[in-house]
Every structure is written in C-alpha cells, then in structure tokens.
Design a protein around this motif. Structure first.
Motif, PDB file in Angstrom:
ATOM      1  N   ALA A 134       0.831  -1.204   0.000  1.00 50.27           N
ATOM      2  CA  ALA A 134       0.000   0.000   0.000  1.00 50.27           C
ATOM      3  C   ALA A 134       0.866   1.255   0.000  1.00 50.27           C
ATOM      4  CB  ALA A 134      -0.930  -0.008   1.217  1.00 50.27           C
ATOM      5  N   ALA A 135       1.948   1.246   0.780  1.00 50.83           N
ATOM      6  CA  ALA A 135       2.852   2.395   0.828  1.00 50.83           C
ATOM      7  C   ALA A 135       3.500   2.616  -0.532  1.00 50.83           C
ATOM      8  CB  ALA A 135       3.913   2.179   1.906  1.00 50.83           C
ATOM      9  N   ALA A 136       3.907   1.530  -1.186  1.00 50.88           N
ATOM     10  CA  ALA A 136       4.513   1.652  -2.516  1.00 50.88           C
ATOM     11  C   ALA A 136       3.510   2.199  -3.520  1.00 50.88           C
ATOM     12  CB  ALA A 136       5.042   0.297  -2.976  1.00 50.88           C
ATOM     13  N   ALA A 137       2.272   1.736  -3.439  1.00 47.12           N
ATOM     14  CA  ALA A 137       1.232   2.228  -4.352  1.00 47.12           C
ATOM     15  C   ALA A 137       0.986   3.713  -4.152  1.00 47.12           C
ATOM     16  CB  ALA A 137      -0.058   1.436  -4.137  1.00 47.12           C
ATOM     17  N   ASP A 138       0.974   4.155  -2.892  1.00 46.55           N
ATOM     18  CA  ASP A 138       0.781   5.587  -2.614  1.00 46.55           C
ATOM     19  C   ASP A 138       1.914   6.416  -3.199  1.00 46.55           C
ATOM     20  OD1 ASP A 138      -1.541   4.995  -1.297  1.00 46.55           O
ATOM     21  OD2 ASP A 138      -0.676   5.126   0.723  1.00 46.55           O
ATOM     22  N   LEU A 139       3.133   5.887  -3.110  1.00 48.59           N
ATOM     23  CA  LEU A 139       4.290   6.603  -3.634  1.00 48.59           C
ATOM     24  C   LEU A 139       4.175   6.772  -5.150  1.00 48.59           C
ATOM     25  CD1 LEU A 139       6.923   7.758  -2.403  1.00 48.59           C
ATOM     26  CD2 LEU A 139       8.045   5.635  -3.057  1.00 48.59           C
ATOM     27  N   VAL A 140       3.789   5.716  -5.843  1.00 51.64           N
ATOM     28  CA  VAL A 140       3.653   5.777  -7.296  1.00 51.64           C
ATOM     29  C   VAL A 140       2.463   6.647  -7.691  1.00 51.64           C
ATOM     30  CG1 VAL A 140       3.234   4.422  -9.375  1.00 51.64           C
ATOM     31  CG2 VAL A 140       4.793   3.566  -7.623  1.00 51.64           C
TER      32      VAL A 140
END
Length: 413
Positions: free
Chosen positions: A244-250
């Motif tokens: 989820a954190a990676a998705a938010d970053l992208v």
C-alpha cells in the motif's frame, strides 16, 4: 542585477564564464583565433549534480555571449533579456521531451548551427540532459563538434563527464558546478522574499538542490508530498502495508506528472489539430444552398488531411514518453528525501554530530534510531540508493514493482 545572480554558490564558475564571454568579444575586433587564445571555445560541457544549476549556468553564459554591453551579462540589454526569456533568435534550446534525445532533434540542431547569427555575434545551441543522447544522435553531434561552424557555440549539460561519450567530451571545455551550501541556498531564498525559518528548513531538506528548495518554499502541496514520503518507514509493518505504501508513492508521482503535463499536452494537441486542419469542414464560409448548388440543409463534410493521423499519433507517443519521464523524476525526488531520512537516522545512531537533512522530523528520526541497529539502517539507506540507480539505469522498469520491492527490502532489512 546581472545574469550571474541566478547562480547560487558558484563563484569560480562565474569567474570562468565571465572571462570567456569577454574573450568572445574579441571575435569582432581580432578574429576567432584571438578569442580562442583568450579562453573562448566553440563547445562547452557543464557538469554537476542535479540542482547545482547546470541549465541556469549555460543560459547565463549564452546571455553573456549575446550581451550588447561591454560588461558581458548585464541582464538589462535586449540580448540578455531575450536569452533569459528564451526568445532570442540566435539561441536554440533542446530539452528531451521523453526518455532520450533522438537523432532527428540533433540533425535539426546541426542545421541551425550552420546558419549565420541573425542579430548577435554567435549562434548558440543549448542542450539540456546531454547524457540522454541515443547512439545515433551522439554520433551526429560529434560530426558537428569536429567541424564547427565559425560562429556556432554548443553548450551541453550533463551530470558528469562520464555520462558523455569520450569523443564528445574531449572536444568540449568542461565547467564543473557543485551543489551550493545550505547557507548559500538559504541566503538566495531570503533575498527572494521567503521567510528565513522556512528558507533554512527547505534548504536543508533539498540537500542543496536550488530548484527543489524553491519548489518546497513556494508550494504547500510539495511540502505535503514530502511529509507523506518521510512517513513511509513508519508504515512498513505487514506485507500488505508495504504494498500500500509503494502504491501511494507511485500514485503521488503519477499525480505530479498529470499536474505538470495535462495543460501542456492539451494545448499541444489542439495546436497541432489546428495546424493540420483537423475538424475543419469543406463548407467554407458559405453553405451550398447559398452558392446555388447542392442540397439545402446538407451537412458539410470534414476535411481529411493526409498524414494528420500519423502526426497526432507521433505527438501522443512524445507526450506519453514525457509523462513517464516526469513520473520517474518525481519518484527520484521522493527517494532522495527517503535516503536523507535514513542518513539522519544513521548519523543519530553513530552520534556523528553532522547537520541533519530533515531537522523538522527529529522525533521520527529518534524513533527509527531506537528500533534498529546501525547495520540495519545502513542496509536500508543502501537499498534506497540502489533503487534510485536502478530506475535511472532502466527507465523501462515498472515503477510499481520497483517501489514494492524497495518497501519490502526496507521492512526486512
């Protein structure tokens, strides 16, 4: 105010370029050979880390070369003003719209270089991100540098000399810029009207990147995105949290790209359609019935311009490539912030006594330092830096998968 005032913390560079601009004036009185002996040459390579002001230095030098006053780079004459506003007839600027600079752009540049100056003493060709040449583009440029036009000046910008072909850099005079100090950036922002406290904070957070410091100082949304990036380490508890954190970053990087390019893309598309006549009709200003022919009330037929569909597809590909480049640049800025955070954590753990990059996140830094060993922090720092390098070396990678891999590596280090 001179053209050199835009360069922050680059006193030695200003001295070098000022001397060369003075030497360039000898062309009109003593000829090109005298100018070359005094320090002027037809090709220059500006190198330095991102944020050091490569393009700013190159443009300031271009303005000084076309300056109409005896003290080059006055910043007030028409020559300086048109260069700084990118409207000078004798200045051609090439910026990579996508991931690379192709041979077609370079050939157009070479044709410009062969033209005589229309107003000033020099025909100046400024190339941003010269490290993004394709092989064929680099070879085409090399031929122009080997046999330059008498009044042409090439200004190339690249992160380092190693990013440019040896055959190209050997024909250029190198000018190395450095990242300005926090004090230099802070002073520049204060002169521009930024509050002293905010100026100091963004100068530290940008790690000497002048453009990023200005962006953080002027844009509350940019500061909010930085806050979100720096909260990422506290979110990496379970695998699902990492994804989820990676998705938010992208998603944030995609939003940045959309905000930066949407209006420009729409304007370019509409301008091309207008130029090609797409959407125009065959009816003209008078209907068929008014001309006495045709069926009353008949709908006008659309004009089909040969090649219009291909031109629009080519523009769409260019815009898509530019959007991807913007996404990668936004991700890179986020990774720089994240690397700075882990650097602060490691410095705290080792009691290094160095100035922090993110002093406004002291509490978070203390928490991260207390829950990890220095070895773990070092591995996390290295993982962030490795991800930056991977994305830079392989722009075709899927950002989502790359950032997910990073998030998991940070959790498991």
């Amino acid at each position: 105010m001179t053209v050199w005032d835009a360069l922050v913390g680059q006193d030695s560079v200003v001295s070098t370029l000022t001397a060369a601009a003075r030497a360039a004036a000898l062309v009109t009185t003593q000829g090109p050979l005298a100018a070359a002996r005094a320090g002027m040459t037809h090709s220059w390579l500006f190198t330095g880390p991102a944020g050091s002001g490569l393009a700013v230095a190159a443009r300031a030098f271009a303005a000084a070369l076309l300056c109409e006053n005896s003290a080059p780079g006055c910043g007030r004459c028409p020559g300086c003003h048109t260069v700084l506003s990118d409207t000078a007839a004798d200045l051609r600027t090439v910026r990579p719209e996508g991931l690379s600079i192709g041979v077609r752009d370079v050939r157009a540049l070479i044709r410009d270089a062969a033209s005589a100056p229309s107003a000033g003493r020099w025909r100046i060709l400024l190339i941003d991100d010269a490290d993004r040449f394709t092989d064929s583009a680099a070879n085409a440029l090399l031929k122009a540098l080997e046999e330059p036009a008498e009044r042409a000046v090439f200004l190339l910008c690249a992160p380092s000399v190693d990013d440019v072909l040896p055959t190209i850099r050997s024909r250029c005079r190198s000018v190395a810029l450095r990242l300005p100090s926090v004090d230099d950036v802070t002073a520049a922002l204060v002169r521009e009207g930024v509050d002293a406290g905010l100026a100091r904070m963004v100068a530290q957070a940008s790690q000497g990147h002048v453009g990023q410091a200005r962006r953080l100082a002027a844009d509350p949304q940019a500061r909010a995105r930085r806050e979100a990036v720096l909260r990422l380490p506290s979110r990496l508890n379970r695998v699902g949290d990492c994804l989820a954190a990676a998705a938010d970053l992208v998603d944030a990087a995609n939003a940045d790209a959309q905000a930066a390019n949407a209006d420009r893309d729409e304007a370019e598309t509409e301008a091309l359609k207008t130029a090609l006549g797409v959407g125009a009709t065959s009816a003209g200003t008078r209907s068929a019935s008014a001309r006495g022919g045709g069926r009353a009330g008949a709908k006008p037929k659309s004009i089909q311009v040969r090649g219009a569909a291909g031109a629009l597809k080519e523009l769409e590909r260019t815009q898509k490539s530019r959007g991807r480049r913007t996404v990668l640049d936004s991700l890179d800025r986020a990774l720089v912030d994240l690397a700075g955070l882990y650097r602060d954590v490691l410095a705290h753990q080792l009691r290094a006594g160095v100035a922090p990059v993110h002093p406004d996140h002291a509490e978070a830094i203390e928490r991260l330092a207390a829950t990890a060993t220095p070895e773990q922090t070092l591995r996390r720092w290295e993982a962030v830096l490795a991800t930056r390098q991977t994305l830079a070396d392989n722009p075709g990678l899927v950002p989502q998968l790359t950032t997910e891999s990073l998030a998991l590596a940070l959790r498991d280090a």
